[in-house]
Write a protein that holds these residues in place. Structure first.
Motif, short mmCIF file in Angstrom:
data_model
loop_
_atom_site.label_atom_id
_atom_site.label_comp_id
_atom_site.label_asym_id
_atom_site.label_seq_id
_atom_site.Cartn_x
_atom_site.Cartn_y
_atom_site.Cartn_z
N GLN A 1 31.56 -34.83 19.99
CA GLN A 1 32.93 -34.50 20.05
C GLN A 1 33.33 -34.09 21.46
O GLN A 1 32.50 -33.08 21.94
N VAL A 2 34.08 -34.84 22.31
CA VAL A 2 34.65 -34.50 23.65
C VAL A 2 35.39 -33.46 23.69
O VAL A 2 36.41 -33.25 23.03
N LYS A 3 34.99 -32.62 24.79
CA LYS A 3 35.88 -31.35 25.01
C LYS A 3 36.20 -31.13 26.53
O LYS A 3 35.29 -31.28 27.14
N LEU A 4 37.43 -30.75 26.92
CA LEU A 4 37.60 -30.65 28.34
C LEU A 4 38.36 -29.26 28.09
O LEU A 4 39.69 -29.37 27.49
N VAL A 5 37.97 -28.20 28.64
CA VAL A 5 38.27 -26.85 28.52
C VAL A 5 38.84 -26.30 29.99
O VAL A 5 37.88 -25.87 30.64
N GLU A 6 39.98 -26.13 30.29
CA GLU A 6 40.68 -25.73 31.41
C GLU A 6 40.63 -24.16 31.36
O GLU A 6 40.96 -23.61 30.40
N SER A 7 40.31 -23.40 32.64
CA SER A 7 40.35 -21.98 32.74
C SER A 7 40.84 -21.61 34.20
O SER A 7 40.52 -22.54 35.19
N GLY A 8 41.10 -20.38 34.45
CA GLY A 8 41.41 -19.92 35.66
C GLY A 8 42.84 -19.70 36.24
O GLY A 8 43.22 -19.39 37.21
N GLY A 9 43.81 -20.19 35.15
CA GLY A 9 45.27 -20.19 35.36
C GLY A 9 45.72 -18.72 35.46
O GLY A 9 44.76 -17.91 34.97
N GLY A 10 47.04 -18.42 35.86
CA GLY A 10 47.54 -17.17 35.67
C GLY A 10 48.67 -17.16 36.44
O GLY A 10 49.11 -18.06 37.29
N LEU A 11 48.97 -15.82 36.90
CA LEU A 11 50.19 -15.38 37.59
C LEU A 11 49.88 -14.99 38.94
O LEU A 11 48.91 -14.10 39.24
N VAL A 12 50.46 -15.71 40.08
CA VAL A 12 49.78 -15.36 41.65
C VAL A 12 50.99 -15.38 42.33
O VAL A 12 52.02 -15.84 42.03
N GLN A 13 51.06 -14.40 43.30
CA GLN A 13 52.25 -14.36 44.46
C GLN A 13 52.03 -15.58 45.39
O GLN A 13 50.97 -16.22 45.57
N PRO A 14 53.25 -15.91 46.03
CA PRO A 14 53.18 -16.82 46.98
C PRO A 14 52.38 -16.59 47.89
O PRO A 14 52.20 -15.45 48.38
N GLY A 15 51.79 -17.48 48.38
CA GLY A 15 50.59 -17.52 49.41
C GLY A 15 49.24 -17.07 49.04
O GLY A 15 48.12 -17.00 49.66
N GLY A 16 48.98 -16.88 47.83
CA GLY A 16 47.86 -16.72 47.24
C GLY A 16 47.10 -17.73 46.61
O GLY A 16 47.22 -18.77 46.89
N SER A 17 45.82 -17.47 45.94
CA SER A 17 44.99 -18.43 45.61
C SER A 17 44.49 -18.24 43.97
O SER A 17 44.67 -17.27 43.67
N LEU A 18 44.11 -19.35 43.71
CA LEU A 18 43.52 -19.48 42.29
C LEU A 18 42.31 -20.56 42.59
O LEU A 18 42.65 -21.60 43.07
N ARG A 19 41.54 -20.50 41.38
CA ARG A 19 40.54 -21.54 41.28
C ARG A 19 40.36 -21.81 39.92
O ARG A 19 40.06 -21.14 38.98
N LEU A 20 40.77 -23.12 39.58
CA LEU A 20 40.74 -23.50 38.20
C LEU A 20 39.17 -24.36 37.89
O LEU A 20 38.84 -24.84 38.82
N SER A 21 39.19 -24.05 36.56
CA SER A 21 37.71 -24.64 36.36
C SER A 21 38.15 -25.60 34.89
O SER A 21 39.11 -25.52 34.20
N CYS A 22 37.46 -26.76 34.56
CA CYS A 22 37.37 -27.56 33.77
C CYS A 22 35.96 -27.90 33.19
O CYS A 22 35.27 -28.62 33.77
N ALA A 23 35.68 -27.22 31.96
CA ALA A 23 34.47 -27.44 31.46
C ALA A 23 34.34 -28.69 30.59
O ALA A 23 35.09 -28.46 29.53
N ALA A 24 33.51 -29.63 30.76
CA ALA A 24 33.32 -30.60 30.12
C ALA A 24 32.24 -30.79 28.94
O ALA A 24 31.00 -30.05 29.40
N SER A 25 32.26 -31.12 27.76
CA SER A 25 31.11 -31.27 26.86
C SER A 25 31.37 -32.59 26.03
O SER A 25 32.50 -32.87 25.82
N GLY A 26 30.31 -32.96 25.58
CA GLY A 26 30.39 -34.22 24.56
C GLY A 26 30.36 -35.62 25.27
O GLY A 26 30.81 -36.50 24.75
N LEU A 27 30.18 -35.76 26.85
CA LEU A 27 30.33 -36.71 27.39
C LEU A 27 29.42 -36.81 28.46
O LEU A 27 28.95 -35.78 28.95
N ALA A 28 29.02 -38.04 29.03
CA ALA A 28 28.29 -37.93 30.24
C ALA A 28 28.93 -37.79 31.67
O ALA A 28 29.50 -38.72 32.09
N PHE A 29 29.31 -36.53 31.70
CA PHE A 29 30.17 -35.94 32.88
C PHE A 29 30.03 -36.55 34.36
O PHE A 29 30.97 -37.04 34.75
#
Length: 116
Positions: A1-29
């Motif tokens: 079973q293919v799964k793509l799971v995002e994480s790292g979102g949230g609330l941030v102030q203007p000018g700030g930074s975030l790093r999103l991740s997408c973890a994949a499984s069940g496929l030849a990434f």
């Protein structure tokens, strides 16, 4: 079973930074072209950035070029989106997409809110 799971979102102030991740499984990434999209209520999903299987020459939407960086770690089956100098207009649900010929998979998304 293919799964793509995002994480790292949230609330941030203007000018700030975030790093999103997408973890994949069940496929030849390493064989998949990977992209980040974003969507706000009532609007179509917009392409943010795309990275090929070799990570050379990623492409970006004009609105994020110079602020966002897409990358991938094939050893960890993970896609990333580094977002700097965030603006209120960047507020959206961010989703990752995997494409290999006719095989297309989406993650569920992670909310990013940019607000003071």
């Amino acid at each position: 079973q293919v799964k793509l799971v995002e994480s790292g979102g949230g609330l941030v102030q203007p000018g700030g930074s975030l790093r999103l991740s997408c973890a994949a499984s069940g496929l030849a990434f390493r064989s998949y072209v990977m992209s980040w999209y974003r969507q706000t209520p009532g609007k179509e999903r917009d392409l943010v950035a795309t990275i090929g299987v070799t990570s050379r020459s990623p492409t970006y939407a004009d609105s994020v070029n110079g602020r966002f960086t897409i990358s991938r770690d094939n050893a960890k089956n993970t896609l990333y989106l580094q977002m700097n100098n965030l603006k209120p207009d960047d507020t959206a649900v961010y989703s990752c997409k995997a494409v290999y010929f006719t095989n297309v998979y989406w993650g569920q998304g992670t909310q990013v809110t940019v607000s003071s």
